[in-house]
Design a protein around this motif. Sequence first.
Motif, PDB file in Angstrom:
ATOM      1  N   LYS A  61      55.468  31.431   3.384  1.00 22.88           N
ATOM      2  CA  LYS A  61      54.690  31.922   4.592  1.00 22.88           C
ATOM      3  C   LYS A  61      55.301  32.810   5.478  1.00 22.88           C
ATOM      4  N   GLU A  62      54.791  34.134   6.038  1.00 23.16           N
ATOM      5  CA  GLU A  62      55.312  35.021   6.855  1.00 23.16           C
ATOM      6  C   GLU A  62      54.656  35.070   7.969  1.00 23.16           C
ATOM      7  N   GLU A  63      54.907  34.931   9.275  1.00 18.91           N
ATOM      8  CA  GLU A  63      53.934  35.225  10.430  1.00 18.91           C
ATOM      9  C   GLU A  63      55.011  35.423  11.853  1.00 18.91           C
ATOM     10  N   GLY A  64      54.679  36.537  12.201  1.00 19.29           N
ATOM     11  CA  GLY A  64      55.581  37.053  13.301  1.00 19.29           C
ATOM     12  C   GLY A  64      57.170  37.235  12.816  1.00 19.29           C
TER      13      GLY A  64
ATOM     14  N   GLU B 103      59.743  33.014   8.749  1.00 17.08           N
ATOM     15  CA  GLU B 103      59.266  33.190   7.410  1.00 17.08           C
ATOM     16  C   GLU B 103      59.620  31.700   6.919  1.00 17.08           C
TER      17      GLU B 103
END
Length: 108
Positions: A77-80, A83
């Motif tokens: 996952k990578e968000e803002g 990660e």
Amino acid sequence: DLIFWNFVKDVSMGEEKLRIYSKDTDNKGQPLGPTEIHFRIQCYLKDITPKVAFDCMADSVQRNSWDTRMSDIKKVKEEGNEEILHYFVYSTMPFISHRDVVARKQQL
């Protein structure tokens, strides 16, 4: 800080030195289970600062370039500024199983 740790071995490789400790209790003082083991390793690496050594171990992408025991790095996952990575580490020590690692990295 080493009061609860048992000295195991000193290893020297030229000017680089490694000291290994173990203990048979967890951080709450409870006995470890039959399949658990705690190690502490202190090392001196010539011309390497503690920050560089930490960054090389903590950065899974960089570590994968030199650590042949790592494989299958996947970004889950990578968000803002965050990660989550998953990777596999093969153990080369008897009685220590291979490890699945999930690492959460956050840029501050």
